[in-house]
Design a protein around this motif. Structure first.
Motif, short mmCIF file in Angstrom:
data_model
loop_
_atom_site.label_atom_id
_atom_site.label_comp_id
_atom_site.label_asym_id
_atom_site.label_seq_id
_atom_site.Cartn_x
_atom_site.Cartn_y
_atom_site.Cartn_z
N UNK A 1 -4.54 6.62 -22.67
CA UNK A 1 -4.29 5.22 -23.32
C UNK A 1 -5.51 4.82 -24.24
N UNK A 2 -5.27 4.88 -25.54
CA UNK A 2 -6.25 4.81 -26.54
C UNK A 2 -6.36 3.23 -26.88
N UNK A 3 -7.71 2.85 -27.20
CA UNK A 3 -7.91 1.32 -27.84
C UNK A 3 -8.38 1.80 -29.09
N UNK A 4 -8.09 1.78 -30.30
CA UNK A 4 -8.53 1.94 -31.67
C UNK A 4 -9.39 0.95 -32.07
N UNK A 5 -8.94 -0.21 -31.95
CA UNK A 5 -9.60 -1.50 -32.69
C UNK A 5 -10.85 -1.63 -32.00
N UNK A 6 -11.92 -1.81 -32.95
CA UNK A 6 -13.19 -2.06 -32.75
C UNK A 6 -14.00 -0.73 -32.89
N UNK A 7 -13.57 0.36 -32.90
CA UNK A 7 -14.26 1.67 -33.02
C UNK A 7 -14.22 2.39 -34.44
N UNK A 8 -15.39 2.78 -34.62
CA UNK A 8 -15.37 3.60 -36.02
C UNK A 8 -15.32 4.91 -36.02
N UNK A 9 -14.83 5.67 -35.08
CA UNK A 9 -14.69 7.15 -35.09
C UNK A 9 -13.23 7.09 -35.57
N UNK A 10 -12.86 8.48 -35.61
CA UNK A 10 -11.49 9.13 -35.92
C UNK A 10 -10.49 8.82 -34.94
N UNK A 11 -9.33 8.41 -35.52
CA UNK A 11 -8.31 8.03 -34.57
C UNK A 11 -6.94 8.77 -34.99
N UNK B 1 -6.79 -0.28 -44.50
CA UNK B 1 -6.90 -0.48 -43.03
C UNK B 1 -8.54 -0.27 -42.81
N UNK B 2 -9.13 -1.47 -42.28
CA UNK B 2 -10.53 -1.69 -42.19
C UNK B 2 -10.92 -0.52 -41.06
N UNK B 3 -12.31 0.01 -41.47
CA UNK B 3 -12.88 1.07 -40.63
C UNK B 3 -12.95 0.74 -39.18
N UNK B 4 -13.02 -0.53 -38.84
CA UNK B 4 -13.06 -0.86 -37.34
C UNK B 4 -11.63 -1.00 -36.87
N UNK C 1 -23.13 -7.91 -49.37
CA UNK C 1 -22.13 -6.90 -49.34
C UNK C 1 -22.67 -5.38 -49.42
N UNK C 2 -22.27 -4.77 -48.24
CA UNK C 2 -22.64 -3.30 -48.48
C UNK C 2 -21.70 -2.47 -49.05
N UNK C 3 -22.17 -1.31 -49.47
CA UNK C 3 -21.24 -0.34 -50.01
C UNK C 3 -20.21 0.05 -48.97
N UNK C 4 -20.58 0.29 -47.87
CA UNK C 4 -19.81 0.72 -46.78
C UNK C 4 -18.64 -0.43 -46.64
N UNK C 5 -18.89 -1.46 -46.93
CA UNK C 5 -17.91 -2.66 -46.79
C UNK C 5 -16.56 -2.58 -47.72
N UNK C 6 -16.81 -1.74 -48.73
CA UNK C 6 -15.67 -1.24 -49.79
C UNK C 6 -14.89 -0.14 -49.27
N UNK C 7 -15.08 0.64 -48.15
CA UNK C 7 -14.72 1.56 -47.58
C UNK C 7 -13.31 1.16 -46.66
N UNK D 1 -10.16 2.90 -43.91
CA UNK D 1 -10.01 4.03 -43.08
C UNK D 1 -9.15 4.98 -43.85
N UNK D 2 -9.25 6.31 -43.87
CA UNK D 2 -8.54 7.23 -44.10
C UNK D 2 -8.80 7.85 -45.57
#
Length: 511
Positions: A214-224, A282-285, A331-337, A339-340
């Motif tokens: 069972x995978x819980x993706x929310x709150x993680x920054x890795x690939x899913x 989709x937010x990166x987190x 605002x950081x540049x990464x905030x504009x990214x 997921x995917x």
């Protein structure tokens, strides 16, 4: 002559009954042979039936295994569809808010038009009319979209919980189901008590239970995996990914071509065209979807030249909105990214996240995503997935051991025999046992070199083909899990024989 005849008859009468002795001996030997053969046939038949029962029990257990994976595939697909719907709802809310704000007008842009245009009403009057036209639509969407978002989120949560519950329930149900099938096949047969969780089956049980997780993706920054499927270019529609259009619509909406006012020197004309860009990411987190729409007024006047001003902007989100910026209020540049590979909410003026962003979009991002349409169930929820990256089509085997008391094998009274005439049933410690293995396996037909789609004994295999003709590896996102019997390993048979030996028997005598 008469005396000779009487002597002949006397000799013939003396030989009567001599064939009876060998006949009786033959019948005795034949009877013993028939008795032994009958007993052996009964033992052989009982062993065959016991093995068939073990096969049926193992196959039934593997059916539940395949159902678990297929159920996960169906629910995962349903959750993907619901996430797409959630993204569309967030996108629609952002889009209608931006459209309303654009018709309402930005103060800086409106002040410029009032100063530079000879007839400002050519701009303001159509905008007021346009805002009145869209007011019923916006009111309806404002009332409907939060309800839809929360309903979709609740359904997705129910699917997630059902998937987890079903998976855990099957782990408990498999031994009980195998035992029930064994008893239905033979009422005096049952699964060996404690075998499924015994040390003999420990490695196999762990392999099966750890095959999926069972995978819980929310709150993680890795690939899913789920996030990869949801954000795939073929999953999301164009309205969600990138909304680019012109807000200037004939005859006079969001556009202006007028004489410049007397205060704007040198004399000339003022022109305005409005462009719109927006996107949903989709937010990166993976805690939620976030959407921004922005419109820019491209103004050309004799006194200012070409300038870009804010026409309007809107935003929307779902899920947990806390932490949507990495280091607020900066605002950081990464905030504009997103997921995917998505970035800048559909504005691709620059290939770099956060660079050359329209002022209207930057202003909306600084203001924040706004109230969440669904704060409880937004974002990606827990789901079942295969651990690791499988390349083999087979899932871990499930082995079942069934047993039957030896004294129930001979169902014919009086033929049990005794002493040297007793037929040995070949059981260990008065119990006959049989092992069987089965497993779920993934199969997605592929096109063979001759153009015919084949895959085992599948019916209508051509209807299961991938459109791109590629090979598909096992996953719980495609419901193509089938069941088959599998060979029992030599080590399992050896362990079964070892377990049947009396514990006080010397090791040398067990060989």
């Amino acid at each position: 002559m008469q005396r000779s005849a009487r002597k002949g008859r006397a000799r013939f009468a003396g030989t009567r009954g001599q064939a009876l002795v060998p006949a009786l001996l033959f019948l005795l030997v034949g009877g013993i042979g028939l008795y032994v053969a009958f007993g052996s046939f009964q033992m052989t038949g009982a062993k065959m039936k016991l093995q068939n029962t073990a096969d049926a029990a193992a196959y039934s257990a593997a059916v539940l295994q395949a159902r678990d994976y297929n159920f996960a595939a169906y629910t995962n697909r349903a959750m993907v569809a619901n996430q797409v719907t959630a993204a569309q709802v967030v996108a629609l809310k952002s889009w209608i808010d931006e459209l309303d704000a654009t018709y309402a007008g930005n103060p800086d842009t409106e002040d410029l038009i009032q100063t530079a245009a000879a007839h400002p009403s050519l701009w303001t009057t159509p905008n007021r009319r346009g805002r009145l036209d869209i007011a019923p639509v916006r009111n309806a969407l404002d009332a409907l979209l939060p309800t839809v978002a929360q309903g979709i989120g609740s359904i997705t949560r129910a699917l997630s919980d059902a998937q987890t519950g079903y998976h855990m329930a099957l782990i408990t149900a498999i031994p009980e189901t195998a035992d029930a099938v064994a008893r239905r096949n033979q009422s005096d047969t049952h699964v060996t008590s404690g075998y499924f969780t015994s040390e003999r089956n420990a490695v196999q049980l762990i392999a099966w239970q750890s095959y999926t997780t069972i995978v819980t993706p929310a709150g993680k920054l890795d690939n899913d995996h789920l996030a990869d499927v949801v954000t795939d270019a073929q999953t999301l529609d164009g309205f969600v990914k990138r909304r680019v259009s012109s807000r200037s619509v004939a005859p006079d909406y969001q556009q202006l071509d007028d004489q410049a006012s007397a205060t704007c020197r040198p004399a000339g004309r003022i022109t305005i065209n409005v462009t719109h860009v927006g996107g949903t990411q989709l937010r990166t987190d993976k805690k939620g979807w976030q959407s921004i729409d922005a419109s820019t007024a491209h103004v050309i006047t004799p006194c200012t030249g070409a300038v870009d001003t804010i026409a309007g902007h809107g935003g929307s989100t779902n899920g947990n909105t806390r932490g949507y910026m990495t280091n607020p209020p900066f605002v950081s540049w990464s905030d504009w990214k997103g997921y995917g590979g998505y970035y800048n909410f559909g504005d691709h003026t620059s290939p770099t996240p956060g660079l050359l962003i329209p002022d209207a979009m930057a202003q909306q991002f600084t203001l924040g995503p706004g109230p969440s349409l669904d704060s409880n169930n937004g974002g990606l929820l827990p789901y079942e997935d295969i651990a690791g990256t499988p390349t083999a089509e087979d899932a871990p085997r499930i082995t079942i051991e069934v047993e039957r008391e030896a004294d129930t094998l001979n169902n014919t009274p009086g033929l049990h025999g005794a002493a040297r005439m007793q037929v040995d049933n070949g059981s260990a410690r008065g119990v006959m046992r049989a092992l069987a293995s089965a497993q779920a396996y993934f199969v997605r037909p592929a096109e063979d070199p001759f153009g015919a789609s084949t895959s085992g004994a599948l019916l209508h295999a051509s209807e299961w083909l991938r459109a791109d003709g590629k090979r598909e590896y096992p996953s719980v996102f495609s419901p193509f899990w089938q069941v088959r019997l599998a060979p029992v390993t030599d080590s399992e048979r050896a362990a079964a024989r070892e377990a049947q030996m009396p514990h006080d028997t010397p090791a040398a005598s067990r060989r």
